[in-house]
Scaffold this active site. Structure first.
Site, PDB file in Angstrom:
ATOM      1  N   GLU A   1     -15.245  27.233 -22.102  1.00 17.85           N
ATOM      2  CA  GLU A   1     -15.299  25.730 -22.158  1.00 17.85           C
ATOM      3  C   GLU A   1     -14.720  25.242 -23.589  1.00 17.85           C
ATOM      4  O   GLU A   1     -14.003  24.345 -23.593  1.00 17.85           O
ATOM      5  CB  GLU A   1     -16.521  25.023 -22.124  1.00 17.85           C
TER       6      GLU A   1
ATOM      7  N   CYS B   1     -23.615  26.038 -21.387  1.00 19.50           N
ATOM      8  CA  CYS B   1     -25.000  26.178 -22.296  1.00 19.50           C
ATOM      9  C   CYS B   1     -24.991  24.833 -22.785  1.00 19.50           C
ATOM     10  O   CYS B   1     -23.914  23.816 -22.890  1.00 19.50           O
ATOM     11  CB  CYS B   1     -24.590  27.232 -23.490  1.00 19.50           C
TER      12      CYS B   1
ATOM     13  N   CYS C   1     -22.099  23.914 -25.418  1.00 17.61           N
ATOM     14  CA  CYS C   1     -20.931  23.715 -24.521  1.00 17.61           C
ATOM     15  C   CYS C   1     -20.909  22.013 -23.668  1.00 17.61           C
ATOM     16  O   CYS C   1     -20.117  21.463 -23.857  1.00 17.61           O
ATOM     17  CB  CYS C   1     -20.550  24.461 -23.593  1.00 17.61           C
TER      18      CYS C   1
END
Length: 154
Positions: free
Chosen positions: A86, A120, A123
């Protein structure tokens, strides 16, 4: 003889398939992730997890620092040399085009089983800061999750 109607994937499945293909370039020994950013059904950026440009990749050195230290999933990301898929997709995208776009994320474990594509915490912050409207990813059971980045929680 009547011809059978060709089945086409919906847009989310189509873009998740492309994110999976992008993830085949990943250089992590533990998991391969691919991410794409799409706006108005046009891909504006792609990214996969791997070492920063110019640095040695784990698949080339054969060393995963987190694996060596037996770090559990979701902990001590700072020990990993990789940039997340990402993050790479955001870095590679035009900021103006990202506003209101959708990120598609797919992950696979080293054994080929589906890993959660849930971003996460870091991200998720980056996806919100990039002003993306939606994140779409596969969960480990194959279900598709669709939601704004701010609605993704641990």
């Amino acid at each position: 003889m009547a011809q059978e109607k060709q089945l086409r994937p919906d847009w989310d499945a189509y873009f998740l398939d492309i994110a999976r293909a992008v993830g085949r370039r990943a250089t992590c020994l533990r998991r391969r992730y691919g991410a794409i950013i799409v706006k108005d059904r046009i891909i504006i950026s792609t990214g996969y997890n791997g070492a920063p440009r110019g640095e040695a990749n784990c698949i080339d050195t054969g060393i995963c620092e987190r694996e060596r230290l037996k770090v559990p999933k979701g902990q001590n990301y700072e020990l990993c040399v990789a940039v997340h898929a990402e993050q790479n997709a955001i870095i590679n995208a035009d900021p103006v085009k990202m506003e209101g776009a959708t990120a598609y994320i797919v992950g696979y474990n080293a054994d080929g089983t589906l890993a959660s594509g849930k971003p996460c915490l870091l991200c998720r912050r980056m996806l919100r800061n990039a002003r993306l409207a939606k994140v779409v990813y596969y969960e480990t059971d194959g279900s598709i999750v669709r939601c704004p980045p701010e609605e993704i929680h641990d």
